[in-house]
Design a protein around this motif. Structure first.
Motif, PDB file in Angstrom:
ATOM      1  N   ALA A  26     -58.974  39.764 -75.401  1.00  0.00           N
ATOM      2  CA  ALA A  26     -60.196  40.189 -76.097  1.00  0.00           C
ATOM      3  C   ALA A  26     -60.569  39.234 -77.227  1.00  0.00           C
ATOM      4  CB  ALA A  26     -60.007  41.597 -76.653  1.00  0.00           C
ATOM      5  N   GLY A  27     -59.594  38.460 -77.696  1.00  0.00           N
ATOM      6  CA  GLY A  27     -59.850  37.547 -78.807  1.00  0.00           C
ATOM      7  C   GLY A  27     -60.018  38.288 -80.131  1.00  0.00           C
ATOM      8  N   ILE A  29     -60.714  46.049 -82.238  1.00  0.00           N
ATOM      9  CA  ILE A  29     -61.279  46.595 -80.984  1.00  0.00           C
ATOM     10  C   ILE A  29     -61.656  48.065 -81.194  1.00  0.00           C
ATOM     11  CG2 ILE A  29     -60.848  47.122 -78.534  1.00  0.00           C
ATOM     12  CD1 ILE A  29     -58.848  44.748 -78.531  1.00  0.00           C
ATOM     13  N   PHE A  30     -60.739  48.832 -81.802  1.00  0.00           N
ATOM     14  CA  PHE A  30     -61.029  50.249 -82.059  1.00  0.00           C
ATOM     15  C   PHE A  30     -62.249  50.393 -82.965  1.00  0.00           C
ATOM     16  CE2 PHE A  30     -58.008  53.519 -80.575  1.00  0.00           C
ATOM     17  CZ  PHE A  30     -57.091  52.729 -79.912  1.00  0.00           C
ATOM     18  N   ALA A  31     -62.293  49.584 -84.033  1.00  0.00           N
ATOM     19  CA  ALA A  31     -63.373  49.739 -85.015  1.00  0.00           C
ATOM     20  C   ALA A  31     -64.725  49.322 -84.445  1.00  0.00           C
ATOM     21  CB  ALA A  31     -63.048  48.920 -86.265  1.00  0.00           C
ATOM     22  N   THR A  78     -63.394  51.854 -74.865  1.00  0.00           N
ATOM     23  CA  THR A  78     -63.393  50.440 -74.471  1.00  0.00           C
ATOM     24  C   THR A  78     -61.981  49.875 -74.556  1.00  0.00           C
ATOM     25  OG1 THR A  78     -65.645  50.191 -75.233  1.00  0.00           O
ATOM     26  CG2 THR A  78     -64.392  48.160 -74.979  1.00  0.00           C
ATOM     27  N   PHE A  79     -61.267  50.276 -75.611  1.00  0.00           N
ATOM     28  CA  PHE A  79     -59.874  49.823 -75.703  1.00  0.00           C
ATOM     29  C   PHE A  79     -59.096  50.251 -74.459  1.00  0.00           C
ATOM     30  CE2 PHE A  79     -55.433  50.843 -76.558  1.00  0.00           C
ATOM     31  CZ  PHE A  79     -54.958  49.574 -76.877  1.00  0.00           C
ATOM     32  N   ARG A  80     -59.299  51.516 -74.031  1.00  0.00           N
ATOM     33  CA  ARG A  80     -58.576  52.012 -72.843  1.00  0.00           C
ATOM     34  C   ARG A  80     -58.960  51.223 -71.589  1.00  0.00           C
ATOM     35  NH1 ARG A  80     -54.443  53.823 -75.307  1.00  0.00           N
ATOM     36  NH2 ARG A  80     -54.982  55.292 -76.932  1.00  0.00           N
ATOM     37  N   ASP A  81     -60.227  50.834 -71.488  1.00  0.00           N
ATOM     38  CA  ASP A  81     -60.643  50.015 -70.344  1.00  0.00           C
ATOM     39  C   ASP A  81     -59.917  48.665 -70.386  1.00  0.00           C
ATOM     40  OD1 ASP A  81     -62.384  51.989 -69.489  1.00  0.00           O
ATOM     41  OD2 ASP A  81     -64.155  51.078 -70.422  1.00  0.00           O
ATOM     42  N   LEU A  82     -59.876  48.073 -71.577  1.00  0.00           N
ATOM     43  CA  LEU A  82     -59.217  46.767 -71.720  1.00  0.00           C
ATOM     44  C   LEU A  82     -57.725  46.882 -71.414  1.00  0.00           C
ATOM     45  CD1 LEU A  82     -60.898  45.518 -75.042  1.00  0.00           C
ATOM     46  CD2 LEU A  82     -61.434  44.805 -72.710  1.00  0.00           C
TER      47      LEU A  82
END
Ligand code: S3P
Length: 175
Positions: free
Chosen positions: A46-47, A53-55, A61-65
């Protein structure tokens, strides 16, 4: 898929602070495995860091990643995967984990987890306004999921990560 002469991959699951990465490092050293820390892989892909990512993108989206990162490991060999504590929430993750190898739950008592997590630095789900009460609720909801593992191993204060890793390798060799 693992060959008869090869040890299976190992997938470590458990709550935040259960010691998945530390025990994973010992398993890798003792058993000659490659270690993949799934959180680190997510951040690399994700870089950005997990709190970022959460914020910025939210938990879904985090779960998808997280599922995507796990998917990239299909076909891995001689690998230990240290997962994030929430990996157990999606059925598709279970399918992938079981395909990869032996799923091992590192079990730790709530009070020990509480002490280890402290203020929850770097872990968005351990830093919520509800404090430990909220975190303990999340743990309660997840315990039945963790218990679906192939093997449950306690990782309390008494045993060093090396001893826990040895125990896991011994149990796997007895199967
Ligand atoms: C999470 C645990 C974290 C990380 C993210 C979400 C969770 O990993 O994946 O902050 O939902 O329990 P660790 O278990 O390695 O802290």
């Amino acid at each position: 898929m693992c060959r008869a002469s090869e040890p299976p991959n190992i997938v470590l699951i458990g709550f935040m602070g259960a010691g998945k990465t530390t025990v994973g490092q010992e398993l890798a050293r003792l058993g000659g495995f490659r270690l993949v820390d799934l959180d680190a892989l997510i951040e690399e892909r994700a870089g950005r860091s997990i709190p970022e990512i959460f914020a910025r993108q939210g938990e879904e989206t985090f779960r998808d990643l997280e599922s995507e990162a796990l998917r990239t490991l299909a076909g891995a060999r001689r690998t230990v995967v240290a997962t994030g504590g929430g990996i157990v929430g999606r059925e598709e993750n279970w399918t992938m984990m079981r395909r990869l190898g032996k799923v091992i739950y590192l079990r730790v008592r709530p009070q020990t987890l509480r002490a280890r997590l402290g203020a929850g630095e770097g872990r968005p789900l351990a830093r919520r306004p509800g404090g430990w009460t909220e975190t303990a609720r999340l743990l309660e909801r997840r315990i039945p999921l963790y218990e679906q593992a192939d093997l449950i191993v306690d990782n309390e204060k008494g045993g060093s990560p090396r001893e826990v890793a040895r125990l896991i390798l011994q149990k796997l060799s007895e199967e």
